[in-house]
Each structure stands twice: as C-alpha cells, then as structure tokens.
Design a protein around this motif. Structure first.
Motif, PDB file in Angstrom:
ATOM      1  N   GLU A 158       0.719  -1.143  -0.007  1.00 16.84           N
ATOM      2  CA  GLU A 158      -0.001   0.022  -0.080  1.00 16.84           C
ATOM      3  C   GLU A 158       0.863   1.240   0.030  1.00 16.84           C
ATOM      4  O   GLU A 158       0.467   2.276  -0.619  1.00 16.84           O
ATOM      5  N   THR A 175      -4.621   2.910   0.126  1.00 14.72           N
ATOM      6  CA  THR A 175      -3.953   2.471   1.426  1.00 14.72           C
ATOM      7  C   THR A 175      -4.517   2.110   2.665  1.00 14.72           C
ATOM      8  O   THR A 175      -3.839   1.774   3.602  1.00 14.72           O
ATOM      9  N   GLN A 176      -5.831   1.874   2.661  1.00 16.44           N
ATOM     10  CA  GLN A 176      -6.592   1.597   3.846  1.00 16.44           C
ATOM     11  C   GLN A 176      -7.376   0.344   3.329  1.00 16.44           C
ATOM     12  O   GLN A 176      -8.046   0.160   2.523  1.00 16.44           O
TER      13      GLN A 176
END
Length: 189
Positions: A158, A175-176
């Motif tokens: 990520e 990114t989550q």
C-alpha cells in the motif's frame, strides 16, 4: 439489483498495470505496458501476461524466454501510458521516459529501478489464444524497494502507491484495507 447483460467480454476489472521489460539476443531492450497480467501459481511462483504477437516485446520475449514485470507507482502513470501507446519499433521508450535500468540477477533482462517492485520471470509456456498469446512464466527473483519493508519483514504494498487499470482509466491503489484474509471467520478476542 437489476443487471444488464452484455456479450462475452473482458470485464474483469480492475487489473494491475505493469511495465514489462524484455531484451533480445542483440542486446536491444524494450519496455511496454501490460494490463493483462495475473498470478497463476504459488509453488512454483508463476504469473501470466497476455501479449499481442505484433508487439515488439512479443518478439523479444519469445526469443529470450525471459522478461521482467515492473510494478509502477502513481508518479509513473504518464510514463506507463506512454509505454502503452508508443511502439518500440519507432522510438526508444526507455530513453524517452528516462528510466533507470539495472541488470537482472537470475535472467539477462533489466529491471526498472524507478518501479518499487520488479519480478524477474522465465517463460514456461506460450499459449496462442486469439488476439493475444498467454505467456506463463515462473518468477525467479523479486526486487522490492527496502522502504516498503517494515522491521518484521512485512512488505507494505500500500505504501508503494501502485496503480490499477479499469476500463481504459488508471486508478490509485487505496492505502486503507477493508479486511484481511480470514477476517470473516476470525474469532473475536
């Protein structure tokens, strides 16, 4: 949910977008963009790419039976697109884009240092499918930017800011996470 039907088509989206480097016996190196790439096997580690026979890289890969899959980051999106629309028969895309190359370790084909992750591959089979041929390849060496690896050895993909391709457009990787493998059956603590 009401669904509309379409004839059979390539609607498996999104897919990773990668830069594939290849080298012929004369030492000429080319790069091109591939959106039809995927994991095929864990042991041995294998992946596939689908390539049109008229592409210059097709010739290089078929001759050498080697290639490198380079995973680009968001900052390389314009370069990724350029390498997908320009022909290596007409221009030197590596020079045009200013890519920094390093030699492969297990194969005689360079990796793109500008990409955070590179996979050295040896072709195991080529299957003609129609418009594209499927290259099944064993991944023989993996290069990962050290900044993506934490103290415990976990690779944080990520943080590489990889990109995806979806129906003609490029998208960033989130990114989550929205879950992790096995979370649906994990016992609560």
């Amino acid at each position: 949910m009401k669904k509309i039907q379409f004839k059979g088509g390539t609607m498996l989206n999104p897919v990773p977008v990668v830069l594939v480097t290849s080298k012929n016996s004369k030492g000429d190196t080319n790069v091109f963009t591939v959106a039809w790439a995927g994991t095929a096997c864990t042991k041995p580690p294998m992946l596939t790419i689908s390539v049109r026979p008229e592409r210059l890289s097709y010739e290089y890969i078929k001759e050498s039976m080697e290639f490198v899959v380079n995973l680009p980051s968001e900052q390389l999106t314009k370069k990724v697109d350029y390498c997908g629309v320009k022909s290596g028969r007409i221009t030197d895309k590596i020079k045009d884009m200013g890519f920094t190359l390093s030699p492969g370790i297990e194969i005689d084909c360079p990796i793109i240092q500008d990409c955070p992750i590179s996979l050295e591959c040896k072709v195991r089979s080529i299957t003609p499918l129609g418009s594209h041929d499927l290259f099944l390849a064993e991944i023989v060496k993996v290069h990962v930017d050290e900044s993506l690896i934490d103290k415990s050895g976990k690779i944080h993909f990520e943080n590489a800011k990889l990109i995806n391709y979806c129906h003609g457009e490029y998208y960033p990787m989130t990114t989550q996470p929205i879950g992790k493998f096995g979370f649906s059956v994990q016992k609560r603590k």
